[in-house]
Design a protein around this motif. Structure first.
Motif, mmCIF file in Angstrom:
data_model
loop_
_atom_site.group_PDB
_atom_site.id
_atom_site.type_symbol
_atom_site.label_atom_id
_atom_site.label_comp_id
_atom_site.label_asym_id
_atom_site.label_seq_id
_atom_site.Cartn_x
_atom_site.Cartn_y
_atom_site.Cartn_z
ATOM 1 N N ASN A 230 -21.205 -71.022 -80.940
ATOM 2 C CA ASN A 230 -20.452 -71.673 -82.013
ATOM 3 C C ASN A 230 -20.834 -71.131 -83.382
ATOM 4 O OD1 ASN A 230 -18.962 -73.316 -80.292
ATOM 5 N ND2 ASN A 230 -20.453 -74.990 -80.363
ATOM 6 N N ARG A 231 -22.122 -70.850 -83.572
ATOM 7 C CA ARG A 231 -22.576 -70.350 -84.875
ATOM 8 C C ARG A 231 -21.958 -68.993 -85.186
ATOM 9 N NH1 ARG A 231 -26.742 -67.118 -86.268
ATOM 10 N NH2 ARG A 231 -27.686 -67.223 -84.196
ATOM 11 N N ILE A 232 -21.974 -68.085 -84.213
ATOM 12 C CA ILE A 232 -21.397 -66.756 -84.427
ATOM 13 C C ILE A 232 -19.881 -66.843 -84.570
ATOM 14 C CG2 ILE A 232 -21.016 -64.498 -83.369
ATOM 15 C CD1 ILE A 232 -23.807 -64.866 -84.518
ATOM 16 N N ALA A 233 -19.246 -67.713 -83.784
ATOM 17 C CA ALA A 233 -17.790 -67.861 -83.858
ATOM 18 C C ALA A 233 -17.360 -68.354 -85.239
ATOM 19 C CB ALA A 233 -17.305 -68.817 -82.775
ATOM 20 N N LYS A 234 -18.110 -69.298 -85.808
ATOM 21 C CA LYS A 234 -17.776 -69.808 -87.141
ATOM 22 C C LYS A 234 -17.947 -68.729 -88.205
ATOM 23 C CE LYS A 234 -18.828 -74.674 -86.225
ATOM 24 N NZ LYS A 234 -19.718 -75.827 -86.532
#
Length: 227
Positions: free
Chosen positions: A102-106
């Motif tokens: 989720n962190r990289i996707a955001k």
């Protein structure tokens, strides 16, 4: 001499302690493993499904690398590689933990919207491949393993590991030094079921070479990645 009282179905019987032998078998199927790579598929949803990304324009806005003969570009976020295709799909690789997804996707969404000037409605992610590593701690007889295990291929002149496919969907590379690499799985449940099945088969069929090893095999794991 101590007398032991042993319960049975209908009554209790008394026996001498020396008359009984107990064989305690350790649980050989629950081996620790660590994730060494998570491959994620990201999808951008455009208002027009026929939208294609203009890489020439994107290259002016963010630092990307063209890949020869492939209709895609490569860029990195926090040392995580992202391969972006013109249809808005992307492959994210190099992740080690689920919480990184989720962190990289955001960060990817923010980068492509703000600096890349791309217009899209949303960005979704889906795990495509979990790559794990485990270790048996014993030397495996790969020739015997290939003759014994179902769906096993071993061609040492081509590749130094036996390749085994399990009925739970995972594919494993078994090396003679006891290292196991698993791939092709999409969930932790699939990883555990596939790895447990494989290790149980190896121990049940005693596919080991008995060698006198003076020093134990090195532990390749970092504590942070144990499951």
């Amino acid at each position: 001499m101590e007398i032991l009282e042993i319960p049975t179905k209908n009554k209790k019987i008394d026996v001498h302690q020396g008359d009984l032998e107990f064989e305690l078998k350790p649980d050989q199927t629950n081996f620790p493993f660590k994730i060494i790579n998570i491959v994620v598929l990201a999808k951008m949803k455009f208002a027009d499904a026929e939208t294609k990304i203009d890489f020439d324009q994107l290259e002016k806005n963010i630092e990307v690398k063209r890949l020869n003969r492939f209709p895609c570009v490569l860029f990195k976020i926090d040392n995580i590689s992202i391969i972006l295709f013109k249809n808005g799909k992307a492959i994210i690789t190099g992740l080690k933990k689920h919480e990184q997804i989720n962190r990289i996707a955001k960060k990817m969404e923010k980068l492509l919207r703000n600096q890349g000037k791309l217009q899209f409605e949303s960005l979704s992610t889906e795990i495509q491949n979990l790559v794990i590593m485990s270790r048996l701690g014993k030397i495996v007889n790969l020739e015997l393993a290939c003759l014994t295990l179902t769906n096993c291929l071993y061609e040492p002149e081509q590749f130094p590991a036996a390749i085994v496919k399990t009925p739970h969907g995972g594919t494993f590379l078994i090396f003679s030094n006891s290292k196991i690499i698993g791939l092709g799985m999409r969930s932790m449940d699939m990883v555990r079921k596939s790895l447990k099945f494989l290790i149980n088969e190896i121990f049940e069929n005693d596919l080991f070479i008995n060698l006198n090893v003076e020093e134990p095999l090195e532990d390749p794991f970092d504590d942070d990645f144990f499951f």
